[in-house]
Design a protein around this motif. Structure first.
Motif, PDB file in Angstrom:
ATOM      1  N   VAL A 197       0.847  -1.194   0.000  1.00  0.00           N
ATOM      2  CA  VAL A 197       0.000   0.000   0.000  1.00  0.00           C
ATOM      3  C   VAL A 197       0.885   1.247   0.000  1.00  0.00           C
ATOM      4  CG1 VAL A 197      -1.748   1.300   1.256  1.00  0.00           C
ATOM      5  CG2 VAL A 197      -1.851  -1.202   1.200  1.00  0.00           C
ATOM      6  N   PRO A 198       0.722   2.117  -0.991  1.00  0.00           N
ATOM      7  CA  PRO A 198       1.543   3.337  -1.015  1.00  0.00           C
ATOM      8  C   PRO A 198       0.993   4.374  -0.042  1.00  0.00           C
ATOM      9  CG  PRO A 198       0.068   3.322  -2.900  1.00  0.00           C
ATOM     10  CD  PRO A 198      -0.140   2.005  -2.190  1.00  0.00           C
ATOM     11  N   PRO A 199       1.841   5.255   0.465  1.00  0.00           N
ATOM     12  CA  PRO A 199       1.373   6.338   1.325  1.00  0.00           C
ATOM     13  C   PRO A 199       0.788   7.466   0.480  1.00  0.00           C
ATOM     14  CG  PRO A 199       3.709   6.550   1.000  1.00  0.00           C
ATOM     15  CD  PRO A 199       3.296   5.306   0.260  1.00  0.00           C
ATOM     16  N   ASP A 200       0.344   8.492   1.138  1.00  0.00           N
ATOM     17  CA  ASP A 200      -0.072   9.713   0.448  1.00  0.00           C
ATOM     18  C   ASP A 200       1.200  10.519   0.180  1.00  0.00           C
ATOM     19  OD1 ASP A 200      -0.939  12.341  -0.175  1.00  0.00           O
ATOM     20  OD2 ASP A 200      -2.863  11.960   0.812  1.00  0.00           O
ATOM     21  N   PHE A 201       1.734  10.372  -1.037  1.00  0.00           N
ATOM     22  CA  PHE A 201       3.021  10.993  -1.352  1.00  0.00           C
ATOM     23  C   PHE A 201       2.970  12.517  -1.258  1.00  0.00           C
ATOM     24  CE2 PHE A 201       3.380   6.877  -3.628  1.00  0.00           C
ATOM     25  CZ  PHE A 201       4.554   6.423  -3.062  1.00  0.00           C
ATOM     26  N   LEU A 221       7.115  17.778  -5.814  1.00  0.00           N
ATOM     27  CA  LEU A 221       6.685  16.419  -6.122  1.00  0.00           C
ATOM     28  C   LEU A 221       5.384  16.452  -6.912  1.00  0.00           C
ATOM     29  CD1 LEU A 221       6.795  13.238  -3.990  1.00  0.00           C
ATOM     30  CD2 LEU A 221       4.568  13.947  -4.886  1.00  0.00           C
ATOM     31  N   ILE A 222       5.337  15.624  -7.964  1.00  0.00           N
ATOM     32  CA  ILE A 222       4.120  15.451  -8.752  1.00  0.00           C
ATOM     33  C   ILE A 222       3.780  13.963  -8.746  1.00  0.00           C
ATOM     34  CG2 ILE A 222       3.048  15.674 -11.022  1.00  0.00           C
ATOM     35  CD1 ILE A 222       5.093  17.914 -11.612  1.00  0.00           C
ATOM     36  N   GLU A 223       2.630  13.647  -8.232  1.00  0.00           N
ATOM     37  CA  GLU A 223       2.178  12.248  -8.212  1.00  0.00           C
ATOM     38  C   GLU A 223       1.163  12.038  -9.332  1.00  0.00           C
ATOM     39  OE1 GLU A 223      -0.394   9.192  -5.353  1.00  0.00           O
ATOM     40  OE2 GLU A 223       0.272  11.127  -4.579  1.00  0.00           O
ATOM     41  N   ILE A 224       1.380  10.970 -10.118  1.00  0.00           N
ATOM     42  CA  ILE A 224       0.443  10.611 -11.178  1.00  0.00           C
ATOM     43  C   ILE A 224      -0.253   9.321 -10.775  1.00  0.00           C
ATOM     44  CG2 ILE A 224       0.146  10.083 -13.622  1.00  0.00           C
ATOM     45  CD1 ILE A 224       2.791  11.518 -14.143  1.00  0.00           C
ATOM     46  N   GLY A 245       6.528  21.581  -2.209  1.00  0.00           N
ATOM     47  CA  GLY A 245       5.281  21.728  -2.930  1.00  0.00           C
ATOM     48  C   GLY A 245       4.915  20.405  -3.578  1.00  0.00           C
ATOM     49  N   ALA A 246       3.622  20.100  -3.674  1.00  0.00           N
ATOM     50  CA  ALA A 246       3.192  18.812  -4.217  1.00  0.00           C
ATOM     51  C   ALA A 246       1.881  18.966  -4.963  1.00  0.00           C
ATOM     52  CB  ALA A 246       3.046  17.783  -3.103  1.00  0.00           C
ATOM     53  N   GLU A 247       1.705  18.116  -5.978  1.00  0.00           N
ATOM     54  CA  GLU A 247       0.487  18.122  -6.772  1.00  0.00           C
ATOM     55  C   GLU A 247       0.175  16.689  -7.188  1.00  0.00           C
ATOM     56  OE1 GLU A 247      -1.411  20.338 -10.741  1.00  0.00           O
ATOM     57  OE2 GLU A 247       0.640  20.787 -10.077  1.00  0.00           O
ATOM     58  N   ARG A 248      -1.116  16.349  -7.162  1.00  0.00           N
ATOM     59  CA  ARG A 248      -1.540  15.009  -7.580  1.00  0.00           C
ATOM     60  C   ARG A 248      -2.335  15.123  -8.881  1.00  0.00           C
ATOM     61  NH1 ARG A 248      -3.874  13.708  -3.328  1.00  0.00           N
ATOM     62  NH2 ARG A 248      -2.298  12.353  -2.383  1.00  0.00           N
ATOM     63  N   LEU A 249      -1.934  14.306  -9.875  1.00  0.00           N
ATOM     64  CA  LEU A 249      -2.603  14.307 -11.172  1.00  0.00           C
ATOM     65  C   LEU A 249      -3.315  12.976 -11.408  1.00  0.00           C
ATOM     66  CD1 LEU A 249       0.288  15.746 -13.424  1.00  0.00           C
ATOM     67  CD2 LEU A 249      -1.452  17.023 -12.156  1.00  0.00           C
ATOM     68  N   THR A 250      -4.397  13.039 -12.110  1.00  0.00           N
ATOM     69  CA  THR A 250      -5.085  11.814 -12.530  1.00  0.00           C
ATOM     70  C   THR A 250      -5.055  11.658 -14.043  1.00  0.00           C
ATOM     71  OG1 THR A 250      -7.199  12.998 -12.550  1.00  0.00           O
ATOM     72  CG2 THR A 250      -6.635  11.797 -10.529  1.00  0.00           C
ATOM     73  N   ASP A 251      -4.466  12.627 -14.730  1.00  0.00           N
ATOM     74  CA  ASP A 251      -4.404  12.605 -16.189  1.00  0.00           C
ATOM     75  C   ASP A 251      -3.002  13.013 -16.626  1.00  0.00           C
ATOM     76  OD1 ASP A 251      -4.720  12.762 -18.902  1.00  0.00           O
ATOM     77  OD2 ASP A 251      -6.428  14.131 -18.853  1.00  0.00           O
ATOM     78  N   VAL A 252      -2.324  12.137 -17.369  1.00  0.00           N
ATOM     79  CA  VAL A 252      -0.966  12.427 -17.832  1.00  0.00           C
ATOM     80  C   VAL A 252      -0.943  13.674 -18.713  1.00  0.00           C
ATOM     81  CG1 VAL A 252       0.976  11.524 -19.176  1.00  0.00           C
ATOM     82  CG2 VAL A 252      -0.283  10.002 -17.662  1.00  0.00           C
TER      83      VAL A 252
END
Length: 524
Positions: free
Chosen positions: A479-483, A518-521, A493-500
């Motif tokens: 299980v991955p953490p909340d990066f 950090l950018i999480e996809i 700074g961090a951002e989460r993406l759901t679309d490449v």
């Protein structure tokens, strides 16, 4: 009084060292005595493996040896994985460690950080492991390390200094005169190679990692011969966008077909390793019958014999090989290269094409970026087919030794080595967790790395391999953490993406901050 530890710092400065990566401990305090007064910057990772990987990334990006300071015993054993990766990829790193006091060595008395035979262990991984038993040995040992880096195929070198030697007097030690290292190709070998080149109708060039700093010479010879150039994973970035460039893996059938129809292959700075040439283990790769090999390492040339072997620096050998070719030939090279590119692209299939698209989005958003990869799906895909726009700007640990966790610390080292270049770390959620705490090191060092995490919630590549082998997947879904939250906890700074498709704009935004981000996809 100047101590051995202080003299060491002075000698490293004399050899152009401007940065070391390390975690101080009670066994290395004396190594740090002169550091604060020197011009050498110290960067503190969160784990000694990170120190080794940072030194690796620094060396690949700068072209200079990376240096790590680690403690006796566990500090050194933590660094072994990074040293093994550096050896597999011919990266010059110098690891300097402590070792217990001379009278205690090998006696098993139970001292702190004691190993049965620390140097004996390192001799199995490093190109060289030396112990400084007396202050007078220091200049020669340092000189020997840098000669190894310059004289042959580079890799990791280890030096250990006993606790009872570090603080001893070391007055008047000076660096030894640097010996000139000749990488000039022999005239006899060049003459034999030119005969083969002059008779070839369908020549082909294979460019490996040893060609990274010889793009001009490679381009000149390729154009004179009208020869397609196949770049291995460590050679990507060479001849970006050139009509003769084939940025595709020799493990692909399309590239193997191109090689098979060539009547001469010139292989430059490539070891013909299976992770480049037979990644699927299908045994389909066949060594070329008419082969010229160029390499700086005599042992490497002996491992895979050729019609002509040239022991020399890639640039010098390529220039010498093309010196007598006046008018450029017409060998259908551009057409052959285009056909191979198109076939290779179709061969990797839609899923991998989509993953390569993510890497291309990074390249297009940040031209001239250094992309440091870990073992993750887009990196695997791009190692099969991807055209980068900066020589030496695409490297990863998904080939050769294949150490997970390489990406984050190596990217930090690269960013510190080339501060003006955008640096992106592309890692999977599994591999990123191996060295996740190095986010803190990036912030401490003000290394503006953009960490892109390809989060498919587990070891998806291994899961796929299990299913293809008829094995029920087990152990592949950690299980991955909340990066993003972890990055924010470190102050990034961090951002989460759901679309490449949104990756390009997110990268530009992150780059504009001038800070690590950090950018999480999220990948379904």
């Amino acid at each position: 009084m100047t101590t051995v530890g202080e003299a060491l710092i002075g000698l490293l400065e004399a050899y152009g060292v401007d940065m070391v990566f390390g975690i101080p401990g009670v066994h290395t305090i004396e190594l740090y005595r002169g550091l604060a007064r020197s011009r050498i910057r110290h960067v503190t990772p969160r784990h000694e493996q990170g120190a080794g990987f940072m030194a690796d990334g620094y060396a690949r990006a700068s072209g200079k040896p990376g240096v790590a300071f680690v403690i006796t015993g566990p500090g050194l054993t933590n660094t072994i994985t990074a040293m093994a990766q550096a050896r597999a990829d011919s990266v010059p790193i110098l690891v300097i460690s402590g070792v217990n006091a001379m009278p205690t060595l090998g006696k098993g008395l139970g001292y702190l950080h004691e190993l049965p035979d620390q140097r004996g262990m390192m001799e199995k991984v490093a190109l060289s492991s030396r112990r400084i038993a007396d202050a007078a040995e220091l200049p020669g040992t340092i000189a020997r390390a840098f000669e190894i880096f310059a004289a042959r195929r580079p890799g990791p070198v280890h030096i250990e200094i006993p606790l009872d030697v570090m603080g001893k007097p070391a007055e008047g030690l000076r660096p030894l005169p640097k010996r000139a290292v000749a990488h000039v190709p022999g005239e006899r070998a060049l003459a034999e190679a030119r005969l083969l080149v002059s008779a070839a109708k369908r020549p082909l060039i294979l460019a490996g990692g040893g060609t990274r700093r010889a793009e001009a010479e490679l381009k000149a010879l390729a154009e004179k011969l009208d020869a397609p150039v196949v770049t291995t994973a460590n050679g990507r970035g060479l001849l970006h966008g050139h009509a003769l460039n084939v940025p595709a893996s020799p493990s692909l059938k399309a590239v193997r077909a191109l090689m098979a129809e060539a009547d001469l292959v010139v292989a430059v700075g490539t070891e013909f390793g299976p992770t480049d040439y037979d990644m699927y283990g299908d045994g389909g790769f066949v060594m070329p019958k008419s082969l010229i090999r160029i390499d700086v390492d005599e042992m490497q040339l002996a491992r895979r014999p050729a019609a002509v072997s040239i022991l020399a620096d890639a640039g010098a050998a390529l220039a010498g090989l093309g010196a007598d070719i006046g008018v450029s030939r017409q060998a259908g090279g551009a057409l052959r290269a285009r056909s191979a590119r198109e076939s290779a692209w179709q061969e990797i299939g839609p899923a991998m094409q989509e993953q390569v698209g993510a890497v291309e989005a990074i390249r297009d958003a940040l031209p001239g970026a250094i992309i440091v990869g870990d073992s993750t799906q887009p990196v695997y895909a791009a190692n099969l087919y991807y055209d980068h726009d900066r020589p030496g700007g695409w490297f990863n640990a998904a080939t050769g030794y294949g150490a997970l966790g390489f990406g984050p610390p190596a990217a930090i080292g690269a960013a510190l080595a080339v501060p003006d270049a955008p640096v992106v770390c592309l890692s999977g959620d599994g591999g990123f967790q191996f060295t996740l705490p190095e986010l803190g090191a990036a912030l401490d060092a003000a290394a503006p790395v953009i960490f892109v995490v390809w989060n498919n919630r587990g070891y998806r590549e291994i899961e796929t391999s299990m299913l293809e082998a008829g094995v029920e997947p087990v152990g592949v879904s950690p299980v991955p953490p909340d990066f993003a939250l972890i990055a924010q906890a470190y102050g990034l700074g961090a951002e989460r993406l759901t679309d490449v498709a949104a990756l390009g704009s997110a990268l530009k935004k992150a780059r504009s901050t001038g800070k690590p981000c950090l950018i999480e996809i999220a990948v379904e």
